[in-house]
Motif scaffolding. Sequence first.
Motif, mmCIF file in Angstrom:
data_model
loop_
_atom_site.group_PDB
_atom_site.id
_atom_site.type_symbol
_atom_site.label_atom_id
_atom_site.label_comp_id
_atom_site.label_asym_id
_atom_site.label_seq_id
_atom_site.Cartn_x
_atom_site.Cartn_y
_atom_site.Cartn_z
ATOM 1 N N LEU A 119 50.163 27.535 34.144
ATOM 2 C CA LEU A 119 49.056 28.489 34.048
ATOM 3 C C LEU A 119 48.765 29.111 35.410
ATOM 4 O O LEU A 119 48.492 30.312 35.506
ATOM 5 C CB LEU A 119 47.802 27.800 33.502
ATOM 6 N N ALA A 139 41.676 35.941 31.446
ATOM 7 C CA ALA A 139 41.447 35.007 30.343
ATOM 8 C C ALA A 139 41.914 35.598 29.015
ATOM 9 O O ALA A 139 42.563 34.919 28.206
ATOM 10 C CB ALA A 139 39.960 34.645 30.273
ATOM 11 N N LEU A 142 45.804 35.782 28.865
ATOM 12 C CA LEU A 142 46.474 34.480 28.792
ATOM 13 C C LEU A 142 45.955 33.604 27.658
ATOM 14 O O LEU A 142 46.458 32.497 27.446
ATOM 15 C CB LEU A 142 46.324 33.741 30.128
ATOM 16 N N LYS A 144 43.030 32.113 27.408
ATOM 17 C CA LYS A 144 42.301 30.966 27.940
ATOM 18 C C LYS A 144 40.825 31.320 28.092
ATOM 19 O O LYS A 144 40.444 32.486 28.063
ATOM 20 C CB LYS A 144 42.868 30.545 29.306
ATOM 21 N N SER A 145 39.996 30.306 28.273
ATOM 22 C CA SER A 145 38.573 30.563 28.487
ATOM 23 C C SER A 145 38.352 31.059 29.914
ATOM 24 O O SER A 145 39.137 30.750 30.825
ATOM 25 C CB SER A 145 37.759 29.287 28.260
ATOM 26 N N SER A 146 37.290 31.823 30.114
ATOM 27 C CA SER A 146 36.958 32.317 31.458
ATOM 28 C C SER A 146 36.697 31.157 32.408
ATOM 29 O O SER A 146 37.034 31.218 33.594
ATOM 30 C CB SER A 146 35.732 33.231 31.400
ATOM 31 N N THR A 148 38.121 28.194 32.364
ATOM 32 C CA THR A 148 39.413 27.627 32.773
ATOM 33 C C THR A 148 40.077 28.501 33.824
ATOM 34 O O THR A 148 40.572 28.011 34.846
ATOM 35 C CB THR A 148 40.343 27.483 31.553
ATOM 36 N N VAL A 149 40.079 29.805 33.593
ATOM 37 C CA VAL A 149 40.689 30.741 34.546
ATOM 38 C C VAL A 149 39.975 30.682 35.884
ATOM 39 O O VAL A 149 40.612 30.646 36.945
ATOM 40 C CB VAL A 149 40.663 32.177 33.980
ATOM 41 N N HIS A 152 41.031 27.591 37.856
ATOM 42 C CA HIS A 152 42.372 27.705 38.428
ATOM 43 C C HIS A 152 42.394 28.716 39.581
ATOM 44 O O HIS A 152 43.053 28.484 40.601
ATOM 45 C CB HIS A 152 43.376 28.111 37.347
#
Length: 243
Positions: A119, A139, A142, A144-146, A148-149, A152
Amino acid sequence: MDTLDKLIFYNIFINPRISKRELAKKLNLSLSSLIYRLNKLQKFIEGYYTYVDPVILGYKKAIVIHNQENISNESVRFKCIEGYIISEIFGEDINKEIEKISPTFYQIIPNRKYSLSKLDYKIINLLVKNPLISDKEIAIQLGKSSKTVNRHLSFLISNNFVKIVPRIDIAKLDFLLYSIISQTINKQIKHIFKYPPIYIGFAENLEEIVKLSKFGKISIKSEYKVNNWIFNDQKFRTQFYLN
């Protein structure tokens, strides 16, 4: 350009992705005042680079001071008014890369440990394509949740694996970029890149640089460039299936 304009530029160097509201709060400005100043300064910003640390793909790297105009495998370049150049170079065999550059005035080879997820690499890929892409758009693309982004991204940026750098012709502006080589670095230095003991700093005027000269050898920069080498790096394209 007044002191506040220069401070805005410094913060843009540190984090171009900072929100206007957050920057206004940091500088104790009203949002409307900040937007007015940003609109006035925008004409000096030609675009943005995405710096990617070559170590994320297992490359070795070195910081070399030299006077050679064209060198291969160069990720960052700072040219000094004295005529010499500070370059970050990389390769599978870094000693062979260093041997290609002659003469070499100074070199260091930092060792870094890293552990990135697939990711992380996908986020880097999007940032290389669009340095100012929002967390929300990353997000969405990909899946994914904001949250999580954001986690990272914070990891990548805080560890200097990725850095967004404004593309500016510094000759047109009143502030200065400089390098300093120092083993006793002081927190007064506003650095935008650091390769201890080499630091690339931001100064509002020449007097500020003179005061810092007691910490080490200083040189003023005339231009800089971040190369998007990763665009054409086959190792990056194939290993992480980002095509």
